[in-house]
Enzyme design. Sequence first.
Site, PDB file in Angstrom:
ATOM      1  N   CYS A  24       3.643 -12.334  10.754  1.00 12.18           N
ATOM      2  CA  CYS A  24       2.468 -13.105  10.339  1.00 12.18           C
ATOM      3  C   CYS A  24       2.831 -14.471   9.773  1.00 12.18           C
ATOM      4  CB  CYS A  24       1.659 -12.338   9.301  1.00 12.18           C
ATOM      5  SG  CYS A  24       2.482 -12.186   7.699  1.00 12.18           S
ATOM      6  N   LEU A  78     -20.349 -14.811  -4.709  1.00  3.82           N
ATOM      7  CA  LEU A  78     -20.242 -13.354  -4.616  1.00  3.82           C
ATOM      8  C   LEU A  78     -19.901 -13.015  -3.171  1.00  3.82           C
ATOM      9  CD1 LEU A  78     -21.811 -13.889  -7.246  1.00  3.82           C
ATOM     10  CD2 LEU A  78     -23.151 -11.838  -6.779  1.00  3.82           C
ATOM     11  N   LYS A  95     -28.016  -5.004  -7.217  1.00  2.12           N
ATOM     12  CA  LYS A  95     -27.931  -6.464  -7.164  1.00  2.12           C
ATOM     13  C   LYS A  95     -28.145  -7.078  -8.552  1.00  2.12           C
ATOM     14  CE  LYS A  95     -27.225  -7.141  -2.728  1.00  2.12           C
ATOM     15  NZ  LYS A  95     -28.253  -7.731  -1.852  1.00  2.12           N
ATOM     16  N   GLN A 124     -33.766  -8.183   0.118  1.00  8.51           N
ATOM     17  CA  GLN A 124     -33.837  -9.631   0.264  1.00  8.51           C
ATOM     18  C   GLN A 124     -35.228 -10.148   0.615  1.00  8.51           C
ATOM     19  OE1 GLN A 124     -30.599 -10.803   2.897  1.00  8.51           O
ATOM     20  NE2 GLN A 124     -29.127  -9.595   1.731  1.00  8.51           N
TER      21      GLN A 124
END
Length: 483
Positions: A457, A183, A265, A296
Amino acid sequence: MKFIVKFFPEITIKSRPVRKAFVKQLRHNIRLVLRKYDDHVVVAGNWDFIEVLSEKDDMREDFTNALSNIAGIAHFQYVREFVLTTLDDIVEEAIKSYGDAIKDSVFAVRVRRVGTHDFSSVDAERHIGGCLKARCGALAVRLKNPEVLVPIDIRDNRVWMIEQRVEGLGGYPIGSQDSVLSLISGGFDSTVSSYLTMSRGLKTHFCFFNLGGDAHEIGVKQVSHFLWDKYGSNINVKFVTVPFENVVAEILTKVDNSEMGVILKRMMLRAASEVMEGLNAKALVTGESVAQVSSQTLINLQVIDQVTDNLVIRPLVTMNKQDIIDKAIEIGTEPFAASMPEYCGVISVKPTTRAKMHRIDREESKFDMAVLEQAINSARVVSIQNVMDDVEKQYQGEVPVVRMPVGDEVIVDIRHPDEAERKPLKVSGRPVIKMPFFTLESGWPEVDKSKTHLLYCGKGVMSRIHASQLLGRGYENVGVYLP
């Protein structure tokens, strides 16, 4: 041109079948990566090391950079190989490689032998070392902690003059372990955690939850492609975008403020658990670290994990933030993370740090799960090697592309500093400004608006994206340089 690749030590202690499988995967990965420089590169392996052979001597620096970022390699050596005749002939070759380096220095010779010879390794070291000292102006020979080391391998009737040793990434070859779904939000934490799983041999797919910002999605695609291109061993993985705007809206309108972060979450893990099935992934990866933010804490992480039966890997779980930032600097993702246009859709005023399951159940009962299912069903999956092409389609035709400047255009090199330093851009008779992509927003107001500036680039993808964004902000005389 020849390189000798030595394996990560943990590979060498595996059982014979496992070790053979790991070495086979590493050979495959090396060949995949180096083919971009030489279609005919030879990658041959045996029980102790892998040999890389190429006739394209001018690609030595490219080979060196590529090999240093392939998981599974402890270190590798650049060697000159020649036929063993006499020790005096080895001296002549050693002078070619190390004569200048040992002048006015304290040095030592290290000889490793394989096979049967009429001299010992110590005999060879004494003879070669004595001749080098006498002929190259060295100060002295010192076996312990020399200033310059001259390493030589003698293998039967061949000699390897080792001219360079480079440390590798370590870990296991990507593809030797199972797949995982990371993720990724593009910040410091998720990019470092993705790198750590990749460097451990896990085939790492990327999953981004778009909370409502196109610029954020583009930034995450850029850094994900950077990670894969530099460390992914050219193994095919997927980039998944899950549109989460409506999920965020549902949370904002129906969920109590203190539980918003934990529930968001939980929704992400629910969605990721379904996405991973289509990728045959065996675990989810997040960049969470204990107590770094309110969601967390150990209690909150436990509540979050209850929505999935899948393993959730948290490589950063005990790392300090500064250590994470330092790692991001080391691997090259810090510029991306520092300039990531992140969209913060759910911000609690007083977020809970000790979520109670009954309260979470109560708040989630207000949430329309059909919204989540719709987001999962709308997920877009693309191969990582095509993810920037997918972005480029949004800007096709919007930006002028110049292949050969004819006026007073200024070329602006927007590449990552590592790449710009490795392959300097030189345009005959024309000024080149270095302005990495992550500094464009702050640096562009200072450029001379009376001249046309062409962004460069390499492939023209990132330059097209950033030129389009500059044009969208009202700046004029902006284009792309694509020689």
